[in-house]
Design a protein around this motif. Structure first.
Motif, PDB file in Angstrom:
ATOM      1  N   ILE A  12       0.836  -1.204   0.000  1.00 50.86           N
ATOM      2  CA  ILE A  12       0.000   0.000   0.000  1.00 50.86           C
ATOM      3  C   ILE A  12       0.868   1.251   0.000  1.00 50.86           C
ATOM      4  O   ILE A  12       0.599   2.219  -0.718  1.00 50.86           O
ATOM      5  N   THR A  13       1.932   1.220   0.804  1.00 48.71           N
ATOM      6  CA  THR A  13       2.858   2.350   0.851  1.00 48.71           C
ATOM      7  C   THR A  13       3.497   2.599  -0.503  1.00 48.71           C
ATOM      8  O   THR A  13       3.587   3.742  -0.967  1.00 48.71           O
ATOM      9  N   GLN A  14       3.937   1.528  -1.163  1.00 42.46           N
ATOM     10  CA  GLN A  14       4.594   1.661  -2.465  1.00 42.46           C
ATOM     11  C   GLN A  14       3.654   2.188  -3.547  1.00 42.46           C
ATOM     12  O   GLN A  14       4.088   2.882  -4.464  1.00 42.46           O
ATOM     13  N   ILE A  15       2.368   1.871  -3.445  1.00 36.71           N
ATOM     14  CA  ILE A  15       1.410   2.276  -4.474  1.00 36.71           C
ATOM     15  C   ILE A  15       0.824   3.662  -4.191  1.00 36.71           C
ATOM     16  O   ILE A  15       0.742   4.517  -5.085  1.00 36.71           O
ATOM     17  N   VAL A  16       0.420   3.891  -2.939  1.00 39.99           N
ATOM     18  CA  VAL A  16      -0.349   5.101  -2.607  1.00 39.99           C
ATOM     19  C   VAL A  16       0.542   6.327  -2.417  1.00 39.99           C
ATOM     20  O   VAL A  16       0.208   7.423  -2.892  1.00 39.99           O
ATOM     21  N   LEU A  17       1.658   6.167  -1.725  1.00 36.91           N
ATOM     22  CA  LEU A  17       2.478   7.333  -1.395  1.00 36.91           C
ATOM     23  C   LEU A  17       2.985   8.114  -2.609  1.00 36.91           C
ATOM     24  O   LEU A  17       3.004   9.348  -2.573  1.00 36.91           O
ATOM     25  N   PRO A  18       3.427   7.460  -3.705  1.00 34.28           N
ATOM     26  CA  PRO A  18       3.823   8.264  -4.875  1.00 34.28           C
ATOM     27  C   PRO A  18       2.712   9.166  -5.387  1.00 34.28           C
ATOM     28  O   PRO A  18       2.956  10.318  -5.775  1.00 34.28           O
ATOM     29  N   MET A  19       1.466   8.665  -5.383  1.00 38.29           N
ATOM     30  CA  MET A  19       0.334   9.483  -5.812  1.00 38.29           C
ATOM     31  C   MET A  19       0.105  10.643  -4.849  1.00 38.29           C
ATOM     32  O   MET A  19      -0.214  11.766  -5.273  1.00 38.29           O
ATOM     33  N   ILE A  20       0.281  10.376  -3.554  1.00 38.63           N
ATOM     34  CA  ILE A  20       0.123  11.445  -2.558  1.00 38.63           C
ATOM     35  C   ILE A  20       1.185  12.521  -2.742  1.00 38.63           C
ATOM     36  O   ILE A  20       0.899  13.720  -2.666  1.00 38.63           O
ATOM     37  N   ILE A  21       2.421  12.098  -3.002  1.00 34.49           N
ATOM     38  CA  ILE A  21       3.523  13.051  -3.182  1.00 34.49           C
ATOM     39  C   ILE A  21       3.270  13.943  -4.394  1.00 34.49           C
ATOM     40  O   ILE A  21       3.379  15.176  -4.319  1.00 34.49           O
ATOM     41  N   VAL A  22       2.922  13.323  -5.526  1.00 34.61           N
ATOM     42  CA  VAL A  22       2.681  14.094  -6.756  1.00 34.61           C
ATOM     43  C   VAL A  22       1.486  15.030  -6.576  1.00 34.61           C
ATOM     44  O   VAL A  22       1.552  16.220  -6.916  1.00 34.61           O
ATOM     45  N   ALA A  23       0.391  14.498  -6.033  1.00 31.37           N
ATOM     46  CA  ALA A  23      -0.802  15.328  -5.819  1.00 31.37           C
ATOM     47  C   ALA A  23      -0.529  16.458  -4.836  1.00 31.37           C
ATOM     48  O   ALA A  23      -1.022  17.577  -5.010  1.00 31.37           O
ATOM     49  N   GLY A  24       0.288  16.184  -3.811  1.00 28.43           N
ATOM     50  CA  GLY A  24       0.607  17.209  -2.826  1.00 28.43           C
ATOM     51  C   GLY A  24       1.423  18.344  -3.405  1.00 28.43           C
ATOM     52  O   GLY A  24       1.125  19.520  -3.189  1.00 28.43           O
ATOM     53  N   VAL A  25       2.461  17.998  -4.164  1.00 27.58           N
ATOM     54  CA  VAL A  25       3.336  19.027  -4.736  1.00 27.58           C
ATOM     55  C   VAL A  25       2.603  19.831  -5.807  1.00 27.58           C
ATOM     56  O   VAL A  25       2.613  21.071  -5.794  1.00 27.58           O
ATOM     57  N   VAL A  26       1.942  19.133  -6.746  1.00 25.44           N
ATOM     58  CA  VAL A  26       1.255  19.814  -7.850  1.00 25.44           C
ATOM     59  C   VAL A  26       0.055  20.601  -7.344  1.00 25.44           C
ATOM     60  O   VAL A  26      -0.133  21.789  -7.682  1.00 25.44           O
ATOM     61  N   GLY A  27      -0.782  19.967  -6.515  1.00 25.66           N
ATOM     62  CA  GLY A  27      -1.983  20.625  -6.022  1.00 25.66           C
ATOM     63  C   GLY A  27      -1.696  21.852  -5.185  1.00 25.66           C
ATOM     64  O   GLY A  27      -2.308  22.914  -5.378  1.00 25.66           O
ATOM     65  N   ASN A  28      -0.747  21.747  -4.276  1.00 23.34           N
ATOM     66  CA  ASN A  28      -0.426  22.893  -3.421  1.00 23.34           C
ATOM     67  C   ASN A  28       0.309  23.991  -4.187  1.00 23.34           C
ATOM     68  O   ASN A  28       0.173  25.172  -3.864  1.00 23.34           O
ATOM     69  N   SER A  29       1.076  23.615  -5.209  1.00 17.19           N
ATOM     70  CA  SER A  29       1.708  24.629  -6.058  1.00 17.19           C
ATOM     71  C   SER A  29       0.642  25.433  -6.801  1.00 17.19           C
ATOM     72  O   SER A  29       0.737  26.663  -6.918  1.00 17.19           O
ATOM     73  N   LEU A  30      -0.391  24.740  -7.299  1.00 20.28           N
ATOM     74  CA  LEU A  30      -1.505  25.438  -7.939  1.00 20.28           C
ATOM     75  C   LEU A  30      -2.246  26.315  -6.939  1.00 20.28           C
ATOM     76  O   LEU A  30      -2.702  27.425  -7.273  1.00 20.28           O
ATOM     77  N   ASN A  31      -2.380  25.833  -5.695  1.00 22.29           N
ATOM     78  CA  ASN A  31      -3.018  26.652  -4.660  1.00 22.29           C
ATOM     79  C   ASN A  31      -2.267  27.964  -4.450  1.00 22.29           C
ATOM     80  O   ASN A  31      -2.880  29.031  -4.306  1.00 22.29           O
ATOM     81  N   ILE A  32      -0.945  27.889  -4.422  1.00 14.16           N
ATOM     82  CA  ILE A  32      -0.132  29.093  -4.227  1.00 14.16           C
ATOM     83  C   ILE A  32      -0.377  30.093  -5.351  1.00 14.16           C
ATOM     84  O   ILE A  32      -0.529  31.293  -5.125  1.00 14.16           O
ATOM     85  N   ILE A  33      -0.431  29.586  -6.586  1.00 13.16           N
ATOM     86  CA  ILE A  33      -0.646  30.471  -7.738  1.00 13.16           C
ATOM     87  C   ILE A  33      -2.041  31.090  -7.700  1.00 13.16           C
ATOM     88  O   ILE A  33      -2.212  32.308  -7.853  1.00 13.16           O
ATOM     89  N   ILE A  34      -3.061  30.262  -7.457  1.00 15.26           N
ATOM     90  CA  ILE A  34      -4.448  30.734  -7.514  1.00 15.26           C
ATOM     91  C   ILE A  34      -4.773  31.656  -6.343  1.00 15.26           C
ATOM     92  O   ILE A  34      -5.486  32.654  -6.505  1.00 15.26           O
ATOM     93  N   LEU A  35      -4.259  31.358  -5.168  1.00  8.72           N
ATOM     94  CA  LEU A  35      -4.535  32.204  -4.005  1.00  8.72           C
ATOM     95  C   LEU A  35      -3.854  33.567  -4.110  1.00  8.72           C
ATOM     96  O   LEU A  35      -4.176  34.480  -3.352  1.00  8.72           O
ATOM     97  N   ASN A  36      -2.924  33.702  -5.041  1.00  9.04           N
ATOM     98  CA  ASN A  36      -2.297  35.010  -5.305  1.00  9.04           C
ATOM     99  C   ASN A  36      -3.004  35.779  -6.405  1.00  9.04           C
ATOM    100  O   ASN A  36      -2.572  36.875  -6.771  1.00  9.04           O
ATOM    101  N   ARG A  37      -4.100  35.219  -6.943  1.00 10.19           N
ATOM    102  CA  ARG A  37      -4.877  35.910  -7.968  1.00 10.19           C
ATOM    103  C   ARG A  37      -5.616  37.092  -7.340  1.00 10.19           C
ATOM    104  O   ARG A  37      -5.920  37.093  -6.138  1.00 10.19           O
ATOM    105  N   PRO A  38      -5.909  38.156  -8.131  1.00  5.49           N
ATOM    106  CA  PRO A  38      -6.524  39.373  -7.584  1.00  5.49           C
ATOM    107  C   PRO A  38      -7.812  39.141  -6.799  1.00  5.49           C
ATOM    108  O   PRO A  38      -8.052  39.815  -5.792  1.00  5.49           O
TER     109      PRO A  38
END
Length: 320
Positions: A12-38
């Protein structure tokens, strides 16, 4: 039985954690960009969400070490004593900060919805920046003992807490209580107080329609986040409290496998904000669509269409 459960948890760790890592980095990076919108950056609550997203990007990156350690027995903390201390320190601070950024956001919504003018003044960007700075500074100080107490030895335990003094044991108990017990209680208290203010007050009706709409959607985004935090965090907190609080409880191998599964749910906390914002806030979806459209238009403009050679020769002949 315990061996088969351990193998399942490893898979489970080998399968799920990579998806969590990618979703965490990409999703939160998008949050940073969007939350800085006017449309969002002029709200105090957005500053807390922005701090949360920035912290979650860092923590999502540190999950890689957990993934390699529990999925493939590659532990980065045993490379050197310095890396052992640094990884433990940064990982502990980042894990501690996220719930307190959510707490700050719930307190801000309480201030913003209050009928008391003095309390409403605390819901502004300047105050938000000071509160974020205070929380980050306190967190860095609270876990400073990690840089001293954790040591790397070749005794089978690797990078672990070595100092067993009464001070360190009491401090560890305080850290666990502040991490496991206090945040859900504060989130619930200020969440219910905000609901009470909203049902009793007409404060949000006194501002412009667009600003009021965004404020209301920020409240919805926050409430979804509080509910998910409590649901995903409580199992791991209960297990940690069983380990820390003095009792006759003796942990078994099945117990530690349960801790591993609970940690995976805990790691999900750092990826959920992006999806919760999409589901709960129209203004966030609009800003995301606008961002994607803008990127697409820029990509269209930067594409150079090559001129056919035959056409270029015809133009040259006509010119001569």
């Amino acid at each position: 039985m315990s061996q088969s459960l351990a193998e399942i948890s490893t898979k489970i760790t080998q399968i799920v954690l990579p998806m969590i890592i990618v979703a965490g980095v990409v999703g939160n990076s998008l949050n940073i960009i969007i939350l800085n919108r006017p449309n969002l950056r002029n709200h105090a609550c957005s500053k807390y969400f922005l701090a949360l997203a920035s912290n979650n990007v860092i923590y999502s990156s540190f999950i890689i070490d957990y993934f390699l350690s529990n999925g493939f027995n590659i532990n980065g903390q045993i490379v050197s004593n310095a890396l052992c201390k640094i990884l433990q320190y940064i990982g502990s601070v980042c894990a501690f900060l996220s719930p307190y950024f959510i707490i700050l956001a719930t307190i801000d919504r309480f201030f913003a919805s209050s009928s008391n003018v003095t309390l409403r003044r605390f819901s502004n960007i300047v105050v938000a920046k000071y509160f974020i700075l205070i929380v980050v500074s306190c967190s860095l100080l609270l876990y400073i003992n990690t840089l001293v107490s954790y040591e790397l030895y070749d005794d089978g335990y690797g990078c672990a807490l070595r100092s067993k003094t009464i001070f360190n044991q009491v401090l560890l108990l305080v850290q666990v209580l502040l991490f496991a017990a206090v945040p859900p209680v504060l989130m619930l208290i200020f969440g219910f107080l905000t609901i009470y203010n909203i049902t009793r007050s007409r404060v949000l009706q006194q501002v412009t329609r667009s600003y009021r709409r965004t404020e209301g959607q920020l409240i919805r985004m926050l409430f979804f986040q509080v509910v998910i935090y409590i649901l995903l965090n409580i199992p791991l907190c209960i297990l940690y409290l069983l380990l820390i609080i003095p009792s006759s409880f003796i942990p078994t191998s099945e117990f530690f496998i349960t801790v591993t599964i609970a940690q995976i749910f805990f790691h999900l906390l750092y990826t959920t904000p992006f999806f919760l914002y999409i589901l709960s806030a129209r203004v966030y979806r609009e800003e995301l669509i606008h961002l994607i459209s803008k990127i697409y238009r820029i990509r269209e403009r930067t594409q150079v269409q090559p001129m056919p050679v035959a056409h270029h020769r015809n133009r040259t002949t006509v010119g001569n």
